[in-house]
Scaffold this motif. Structure first.
Motif, PDB file in Angstrom:
ATOM      1  N   SER B  73       0.801  -1.222   0.000  1.00  0.00           N
ATOM      2  CA  SER B  73       0.000   0.000   0.000  1.00  0.00           C
ATOM      3  C   SER B  73       0.839   1.280   0.000  1.00  0.00           C
ATOM      4  O   SER B  73       0.339   2.329  -0.372  1.00  0.00           O
ATOM      5  CB  SER B  73      -1.002  -0.004   1.154  1.00  0.00           C
ATOM      6  OG  SER B  73      -0.321  -0.192   2.369  1.00  0.00           O
ATOM      7  N   ALA B 111      -3.217  15.287  -2.481  1.00  0.00           N
ATOM      8  CA  ALA B 111      -4.414  14.822  -1.757  1.00  0.00           C
ATOM      9  C   ALA B 111      -4.008  14.154  -0.444  1.00  0.00           C
ATOM     10  O   ALA B 111      -4.671  14.326   0.579  1.00  0.00           O
ATOM     11  CB  ALA B 111      -5.230  13.869  -2.620  1.00  0.00           C
ATOM     12  N   ARG B 115      -4.279  15.907   3.541  1.00  0.00           N
ATOM     13  CA  ARG B 115      -5.022  15.149   4.565  1.00  0.00           C
ATOM     14  C   ARG B 115      -4.156  14.784   5.772  1.00  0.00           C
ATOM     15  O   ARG B 115      -4.670  14.567   6.862  1.00  0.00           O
ATOM     16  CB  ARG B 115      -5.628  13.884   3.952  1.00  0.00           C
ATOM     17  CG  ARG B 115      -6.907  14.184   3.178  1.00  0.00           C
ATOM     18  CD  ARG B 115      -7.379  13.026   2.331  1.00  0.00           C
ATOM     19  NE  ARG B 115      -8.626  13.358   1.650  1.00  0.00           N
ATOM     20  CZ  ARG B 115      -8.707  14.151   0.569  1.00  0.00           C
ATOM     21  NH1 ARG B 115      -7.616  14.704   0.069  1.00  0.00           N
ATOM     22  NH2 ARG B 115      -9.871  14.411   0.013  1.00  0.00           N
ATOM     23  N   LEU B 116      -2.842  14.688   5.563  1.00  0.00           N
ATOM     24  CA  LEU B 116      -1.946  14.408   6.687  1.00  0.00           C
ATOM     25  C   LEU B 116      -2.028  15.482   7.763  1.00  0.00           C
ATOM     26  O   LEU B 116      -1.936  15.189   8.947  1.00  0.00           O
ATOM     27  CB  LEU B 116      -0.485  14.379   6.203  1.00  0.00           C
ATOM     28  CG  LEU B 116       0.080  13.098   5.636  1.00  0.00           C
ATOM     29  CD1 LEU B 116       1.505  13.358   5.142  1.00  0.00           C
ATOM     30  CD2 LEU B 116       0.062  11.984   6.685  1.00  0.00           C
ATOM     31  N   VAL B 117      -2.169  16.730   7.324  1.00  0.00           N
ATOM     32  CA  VAL B 117      -1.936  17.839   8.262  1.00  0.00           C
ATOM     33  C   VAL B 117      -3.111  18.787   8.412  1.00  0.00           C
ATOM     34  O   VAL B 117      -3.058  19.690   9.260  1.00  0.00           O
ATOM     35  CB  VAL B 117      -0.692  18.653   7.822  1.00  0.00           C
ATOM     36  CG1 VAL B 117       0.541  17.766   7.815  1.00  0.00           C
ATOM     37  CG2 VAL B 117      -0.878  19.312   6.453  1.00  0.00           C
ATOM     38  N   ALA B 118      -4.166  18.636   7.639  1.00  0.00           N
ATOM     39  CA  ALA B 118      -5.251  19.612   7.709  1.00  0.00           C
ATOM     40  C   ALA B 118      -6.603  18.946   7.852  1.00  0.00           C
ATOM     41  O   ALA B 118      -6.863  17.906   7.240  1.00  0.00           O
ATOM     42  CB  ALA B 118      -5.249  20.488   6.462  1.00  0.00           C
ATOM     43  N   GLU B 208       3.348  22.574  14.859  1.00  0.00           N
ATOM     44  CA  GLU B 208       4.025  22.556  13.568  1.00  0.00           C
ATOM     45  C   GLU B 208       3.232  23.345  12.518  1.00  0.00           C
ATOM     46  O   GLU B 208       1.997  23.317  12.504  1.00  0.00           O
ATOM     47  CB  GLU B 208       4.165  21.117  13.026  1.00  0.00           C
ATOM     48  CG  GLU B 208       5.266  20.311  13.660  1.00  0.00           C
ATOM     49  CD  GLU B 208       4.871  19.761  15.023  1.00  0.00           C
ATOM     50  OE1 GLU B 208       3.664  19.543  15.257  1.00  0.00           O
ATOM     51  OE2 GLU B 208       5.775  19.586  15.866  1.00  0.00           O
ATOM     52  N   TYR B 210       3.418  22.970   8.523  1.00  0.00           N
ATOM     53  CA  TYR B 210       4.076  22.173   7.491  1.00  0.00           C
ATOM     54  C   TYR B 210       4.234  22.980   6.207  1.00  0.00           C
ATOM     55  O   TYR B 210       3.421  23.862   5.899  1.00  0.00           O
ATOM     56  CB  TYR B 210       3.286  20.893   7.224  1.00  0.00           C
ATOM     57  CG  TYR B 210       3.327  19.970   8.417  1.00  0.00           C
ATOM     58  CD1 TYR B 210       4.381  19.087   8.591  1.00  0.00           C
ATOM     59  CD2 TYR B 210       2.337  20.035   9.394  1.00  0.00           C
ATOM     60  CE1 TYR B 210       4.440  18.269   9.705  1.00  0.00           C
ATOM     61  CE2 TYR B 210       2.389  19.223  10.515  1.00  0.00           C
ATOM     62  CZ  TYR B 210       3.448  18.336  10.674  1.00  0.00           C
ATOM     63  OH  TYR B 210       3.514  17.540  11.781  1.00  0.00           O
ATOM     64  N   ASP B 265       8.168  12.997  13.197  1.00  0.00           N
ATOM     65  CA  ASP B 265       7.274  11.870  12.877  1.00  0.00           C
ATOM     66  C   ASP B 265       7.236  11.531  11.395  1.00  0.00           C
ATOM     67  O   ASP B 265       6.200  11.071  10.866  1.00  0.00           O
ATOM     68  CB  ASP B 265       5.835  12.152  13.336  1.00  0.00           C
ATOM     69  CG  ASP B 265       5.722  12.261  14.841  1.00  0.00           C
ATOM     70  OD1 ASP B 265       6.391  11.478  15.540  1.00  0.00           O
ATOM     71  OD2 ASP B 265       4.970  13.126  15.314  1.00  0.00           O
ATOM     72  N   MET B 269       4.249   9.610   9.308  1.00  0.00           N
ATOM     73  CA  MET B 269       3.465  10.308   8.282  1.00  0.00           C
ATOM     74  C   MET B 269       3.311   9.452   7.023  1.00  0.00           C
ATOM     75  O   MET B 269       2.243   9.400   6.412  1.00  0.00           O
ATOM     76  CB  MET B 269       4.108  11.653   7.961  1.00  0.00           C
ATOM     77  CG  MET B 269       3.930  12.649   9.106  1.00  0.00           C
ATOM     78  SD  MET B 269       5.006  14.101   8.960  1.00  0.00           S
ATOM     79  CE  MET B 269       4.198  14.984   7.633  1.00  0.00           C
ATOM     80  N   GLN B 271       3.421   6.177   6.923  1.00  0.00           N
ATOM     81  CA  GLN B 271       2.462   5.117   7.279  1.00  0.00           C
ATOM     82  C   GLN B 271       1.031   5.656   7.228  1.00  0.00           C
ATOM     83  O   GLN B 271       0.111   4.974   6.759  1.00  0.00           O
ATOM     84  CB  GLN B 271       2.764   4.590   8.692  1.00  0.00           C
ATOM     85  CG  GLN B 271       4.112   3.904   8.852  1.00  0.00           C
ATOM     86  CD  GLN B 271       4.155   2.530   8.223  1.00  0.00           C
ATOM     87  OE1 GLN B 271       3.139   1.877   8.065  1.00  0.00           O
ATOM     88  NE2 GLN B 271       5.343   2.088   7.829  1.00  0.00           N
ATOM     89  N   MET B 272       0.839   6.875   7.694  1.00  0.00           N
ATOM     90  CA  MET B 272      -0.495   7.485   7.674  1.00  0.00           C
ATOM     91  C   MET B 272      -1.006   7.647   6.239  1.00  0.00           C
ATOM     92  O   MET B 272      -2.205   7.532   5.985  1.00  0.00           O
ATOM     93  CB  MET B 272      -0.470   8.845   8.377  1.00  0.00           C
ATOM     94  CG  MET B 272      -0.386   8.762   9.894  1.00  0.00           C
ATOM     95  SD  MET B 272      -0.041  10.388  10.653  1.00  0.00           S
ATOM     96  CE  MET B 272      -1.559  11.290  10.316  1.00  0.00           C
ATOM     97  N   GLN B 275      -3.024   4.873   5.245  1.00  0.00           N
ATOM     98  CA  GLN B 275      -4.379   4.861   5.826  1.00  0.00           C
ATOM     99  C   GLN B 275      -5.299   5.839   5.085  1.00  0.00           C
ATOM    100  O   GLN B 275      -6.455   5.529   4.812  1.00  0.00           O
ATOM    101  CB  GLN B 275      -4.312   5.209   7.320  1.00  0.00           C
ATOM    102  CG  GLN B 275      -3.457   4.249   8.142  1.00  0.00           C
ATOM    103  CD  GLN B 275      -3.922   2.807   8.030  1.00  0.00           C
ATOM    104  OE1 GLN B 275      -5.112   2.519   8.024  1.00  0.00           O
ATOM    105  NE2 GLN B 275      -2.976   1.889   7.887  1.00  0.00           N
ATOM    106  N   ILE B 276      -4.753   7.012   4.759  1.00  0.00           N
ATOM    107  CA  ILE B 276      -5.535   7.997   3.998  1.00  0.00           C
ATOM    108  C   ILE B 276      -6.010   7.365   2.698  1.00  0.00           C
ATOM    109  O   ILE B 276      -7.155   7.486   2.278  1.00  0.00           O
ATOM    110  CB  ILE B 276      -4.673   9.242   3.716  1.00  0.00           C
ATOM    111  CG1 ILE B 276      -4.378   9.979   5.030  1.00  0.00           C
ATOM    112  CG2 ILE B 276      -5.352  10.167   2.709  1.00  0.00           C
ATOM    113  CD1 ILE B 276      -3.312  11.057   4.914  1.00  0.00           C
ATOM    114  N   ARG B 278      -6.669   4.332   2.004  1.00  0.00           N
ATOM    115  CA  ARG B 278      -7.788   3.394   2.154  1.00  0.00           C
ATOM    116  C   ARG B 278      -9.112   4.135   2.055  1.00  0.00           C
ATOM    117  O   ARG B 278     -10.084   3.614   1.522  1.00  0.00           O
ATOM    118  CB  ARG B 278      -7.717   2.691   3.511  1.00  0.00           C
ATOM    119  CG  ARG B 278      -6.548   1.764   3.644  1.00  0.00           C
ATOM    120  CD  ARG B 278      -6.392   1.287   5.091  1.00  0.00           C
ATOM    121  NE  ARG B 278      -7.470   0.389   5.484  1.00  0.00           N
ATOM    122  CZ  ARG B 278      -7.677  -0.012   6.731  1.00  0.00           C
ATOM    123  NH1 ARG B 278      -6.896   0.414   7.715  1.00  0.00           N
ATOM    124  NH2 ARG B 278      -8.664  -0.832   7.015  1.00  0.00           N
TER     125      ARG B 278
END
Lengths: 400, 400
Positions: B73, B111, B115-118, B208, B210, B265, B269, B271-272, B275-276, B278
């Motif tokens: 993934s 995209a 989504r990671l940060v907002a 933070e 970004y 991190d 991030m 790894q996240m 998940q996003i 998915r």
């Protein structure tokens, strides 16, 4: 700050992933051919030779600027046309390119279909056993996925439970037939009963209830099976298709949304997919894959092996004494575990190098999934292990 | 019911799309070679021959089940490794595969990065002129995109306006250098000043901020230009890259997110991102494209044509009397229109078969964009039309 909801998702490690990591590690020890890895639903037969040839031909003959150019946001026009023509020929439904949106696999198709019709506050109903990725697809839109408990007799639909959960907030029903993980195909009777209820409730609630039909296994249906097209039964149907299984191309991420021509605002919905796409960064599936797949729409990989494997496993499992609904398609079978805790059951199976997936993941505790997309020779080699496991751990088969 | 926000988006027809429809229709009349279509940012030079060869080689030699199999993934492991090695070699930053997430182009990268940060309630700041698709990327997450007005002198950063908009709610800054539509490259001085402010404000706000760096034009930088790597300046940088322009593969949808190894991190991030993915149905870019691109990371299409075109157009435009910042990269130039209303200006240009895009779309009214990704011969043929247009409509060049 990092967005917590995605961070939280990291802690929920996928059971299937963990099992396949076990299989890989054990494979490194004893040779992967000796691990009976029934955990992963990866096609085991090659893509049709014709697909490879068409790809090479495109690369060898087409001008690269044109070949690798941007696809229009709904997909390449002649590809959408070819898909519509093929669907019309196959199912007798008058699809036109205006009803087709090309996507990166079924995941891309479902992500768009769900966003078309559901927003925070809405509910989407699905039927256990179900593909666990439905949760992130739905949850991250802010809508809620509600799971109807299984009809464990036949893995068709538990209508009593369904009618209890169906309500004003239901925006869509999400079905998957042929089904992962049960392998079962919804019958004509099931689909008639389901869609009769939906039609009645649409009137009662005064709003559409969409039927999202996730059909990646559509082409893997076994002989003699009643496998009707979902879109025949209900106007407001959004078909989500992927070529991953039929053409053995899971990594190439190609599929489509086909909105029924009878669906209210069908063409607007396809246009809306283009807008949804802008927000989720989907754009289009790769141009070259679109073009190649459009040339092999009437073909499949050689899918017979899955039926052979189904026959062998179903016979062996029932001989041993497992309770098991006979799959009508896919490459999955979903028997009842030999103890209540399917997690414990699958854990014990690992001692026999059998990698099985507990049904809890699919909303059906007490059952387990076997993905038999592997060479028939390996399925056959796994049978003694299966027998030993059932005998040594549970004393099966029980003497009359 | 259909989700209204996507339905509403359908009414806002893209100006660029309308212009390119005009160009196509006019092309059908007089031959497309006679329409000076400066509207679309499509690469005009072919992908490197080596890319085509590697694709064909993969298809001809690799076992299809493996070649077309699911990518993990986060992307194919050896592809992520190759990207990390190449970035380290190029920029001297110790990227590892754990910092790389493969995406379907820059759209997919942005995209995920956003989504990671907002999330709803957060603000993302960007600088005019800016790529208009930033709006749907940000808006559909529920966060708000705030646009800092342009520094019209040099199209670097209007720092006064920036510091007014920067606040507690600012989750990230989104920059694009080399820039679409101005063609300008942010200088070392600009990036130093920007990141000094961000560091100060991170401390002040206690969270933070970004820096999301959208870099699809990174490889199209002209001779003598100061074009530093954004990630050199600031630890919390999320690089979003696409091979669309450098390898002329816009339709094949391939790019990546590279989180700076110094970012807090960083590995979490990445790894996240999985998940996003998915939730938005992204999964991975196509396996075969990942594998082929990984083999040509150090190559580009022959990008020299863009610099030639820049030279020709910049000279002609300034000769005529246009006010124009000289582009340092990309294939865009962004002169001041000869009247206040750039929309009216571009409308008049159509009479001369010149297709120009008004700057309003990019948050810089009064300017217009020319995308000079076309054959140099055609750029040269367009010059008389450009001269006639300026002379007949506006009396340029002015005497005395």
């Amino acid at each position: 700050m990092l967005v917590q909801k995605y961070k939280d998702m990291l802690s929920g490690k996928s059971v299937i992933r963990q099992l396949s990591e076990f299989a890989a590690a054990r494979g490194a020890e004893i040779g992967y051919e000796n691990v009976f890895d029934y955990s992963l639903g990866n096609p085991s037969v090659p893509a049709p030779r014709d697909f490879t040839d068409r790809m090479i031909h495109l690369l060898a003959t087409r001008e690269p600027v044109e070949l690798h150019g941007y696809s229009p946001s709904l997909g390449i026009t002649q590809v959408r046309e070819a898909v519509a023509v093929s669907l019309e020929k196959r199912f007798g439904i008058p699809y036109r390119k205006e009803h087709i949106f090309m996507t990166s696999g079924a995941a891309g198709a479902l992500a768009h279909a769900i966003r078309l019709v559901a927003q925070p506050g809405d509910e989407i109903l699905t039927f256990a056993p179900f593909f666990p990725e439905y949760h992130p697809y739905v949850d991250l839109t802010g809508a809620v996925l509600r799971v109807v408990p299984p009809d464990t007799e036949r893995f068709q639909i538990n209508f009593e439970a369904f009618e209890e959960l169906l309500g004003e907030k239901t925006a869509a029903i999400l079905i998957n037939t042929p089904n992962n993980p049960s392998g079962v195909v919804y019958s004509t009777a099931t689909l008639e009963r389901l869609t009769n209820i939906l039609r009645k409730k649409q009137k009662e609630y005064g709003h559409e209830i969409y039927l999202i039909s996730d059909e990646p296994y559509r082409e893997i249906v076994f002989e003699g099976e009643d496998a009707p097209c979902v879109s025949w039964f209900y106007d407001n149907t959004i078909m989500c298709y992927s070529f991953s299984k039929s053409l053995s191309l899971p990594g190439e991420r190609i599929g489509y949304v086909a909105v029924s021509p009878k669906c209210r605002d069908a063409e607007t919905m396809i246009q809306m997919c283009g807008q949804i796409s802008r927000g989720i960064g989907h754009n289009c599936p790769p141009s070259i894959i679109q073009l190649a797949v459009a040339q092999v729409l009437e073909e499949t990989a050689d899918l017979k092996v899955y039926e052979n494997n189904r026959n062998i496993l179903y016979k062996e499992l029932t001989d041993i004494g497992f309770t098991c609904v006979k799959p009508g398609g896919t490459f999955y079978i979903f028997p009842k575990a030999l103890e209540e805790d399917a997690g414990a059951f699958c854990q014990k199976a690992l001692k026999y190098d059998l990698v099985l997936v507990p049904g809890d993941t699919f909303g059906a505790p007490g059952y387990f999934r076997m993905a038999y997309c592997m060479e028939t020779e390996k399925v056959q080699r796994s049978l003694p292990a299966l027998r030993r496991f059932a005998a040594e751990e549970y004393g099966y088969p029980k003497r009359g």
